[in-house]
Design a protein around this motif. Structure first.
Motif, PDB file in Angstrom:
ATOM      1  N   VAL A  43       1.203  -0.837  -0.025  1.00  0.00           N
ATOM      2  CA  VAL A  43       0.130  -0.038  -0.481  1.00  0.00           C
ATOM      3  C   VAL A  43       1.074   1.133  -0.128  1.00  0.00           C
ATOM      4  CG1 VAL A  43      -0.480  -0.022   2.449  1.00  0.00           C
ATOM      5  CG2 VAL A  43      -1.979   0.759   1.035  1.00  0.00           C
ATOM      6  N   GLU A  44       1.596   0.767   0.394  1.00  0.00           N
ATOM      7  CA  GLU A  44       2.735   2.553   0.407  1.00  0.00           C
ATOM      8  C   GLU A  44       3.031   2.702  -0.590  1.00  0.00           C
ATOM      9  OE1 GLU A  44       4.670  -1.211   2.117  1.00  0.00           O
ATOM     10  OE2 GLU A  44       3.202   0.138   3.382  1.00  0.00           O
ATOM     11  N   VAL A  45       3.821   1.686  -1.664  1.00  0.00           N
ATOM     12  CA  VAL A  45       4.173   2.116  -2.889  1.00  0.00           C
ATOM     13  C   VAL A  45       2.849   2.212  -3.884  1.00  0.00           C
ATOM     14  CG1 VAL A  45       5.059   0.723  -4.692  1.00  0.00           C
ATOM     15  CG2 VAL A  45       5.862   0.367  -2.287  1.00  0.00           C
ATOM     16  N   ARG A  46       1.843   1.920  -3.580  1.00  0.00           N
ATOM     17  CA  ARG A  46       1.192   2.702  -4.079  1.00  0.00           C
ATOM     18  C   ARG A  46       0.385   4.086  -3.712  1.00  0.00           C
ATOM     19  NH1 ARG A  46      -1.564  -2.482  -2.653  1.00  0.00           N
ATOM     20  NH2 ARG A  46      -3.200  -1.626  -1.247  1.00  0.00           N
ATOM     21  N   ARG A  47       0.789   4.490  -2.599  1.00  0.00           N
ATOM     22  CA  ARG A  47       0.362   6.137  -2.294  1.00  0.00           C
ATOM     23  C   ARG A  47       1.323   6.374  -2.819  1.00  0.00           C
ATOM     24  NH1 ARG A  47      -1.061   4.496   3.759  1.00  0.00           N
ATOM     25  NH2 ARG A  47      -3.867   4.193   2.965  1.00  0.00           N
ATOM     26  N   HIS A  48       2.426   5.750  -2.413  1.00  0.00           N
ATOM     27  CA  HIS A  48       3.430   7.384  -3.496  1.00  0.00           C
ATOM     28  C   HIS A  48       3.609   7.101  -4.555  1.00  0.00           C
ATOM     29  CE1 HIS A  48       7.664   8.964  -3.039  1.00  0.00           C
ATOM     30  NE2 HIS A  48       8.054   7.936  -4.078  1.00  0.00           N
ATOM     31  N   LEU A  49       3.609   6.280  -5.986  1.00  0.00           N
ATOM     32  CA  LEU A  49       2.813   6.145  -7.267  1.00  0.00           C
ATOM     33  C   LEU A  49       1.695   6.512  -7.733  1.00  0.00           C
ATOM     34  CD1 LEU A  49       4.672   2.866  -8.397  1.00  0.00           C
ATOM     35  CD2 LEU A  49       6.199   5.175  -8.493  1.00  0.00           C
TER      36      LEU A  49
END
Length: 78
Positions: A13-19
């Motif tokens: 989720v943190e990668v999806r949010r960042h991207l």
């Protein structure tokens, strides 16, 4: 992360949010000397996505949940 038999992984989720990735977004893998990177695909967003992105946060409707439900049911607010 574990790779499924279909070759799928769950993007944290943190990668999806960042991207800024959302369900239905297209991604690509870019290979480099160290491995692979996941990047947003260089495709145009759909017409629906462009409209919702443009309208997001612009609404100023101040109805209660009960009022909205009454409107969807066709009931009068009298």
């Amino acid at each position: 992360m574990r790779l499924t038999q279909k070759g799928q992984v769950t993007v944290p989720v943190e990668v999806r949010r960042h991207l800024g990735l959302r369900p239905g977004d297209e991604v690509e893998f870019e290979l480099d000397g160290r491995g692979a990177r996941v990047v947003r695909a260089a495709t145009e967003p759909s017409r629906g996505r462009r409209i919702t992105d443009r309208l997001r946060g612009k609404g100023d409707v101040r109805l209660t949940t009960e009022q909205i439900m009454a409107l969807t049911r066709g009931a009068d607010d009298d």
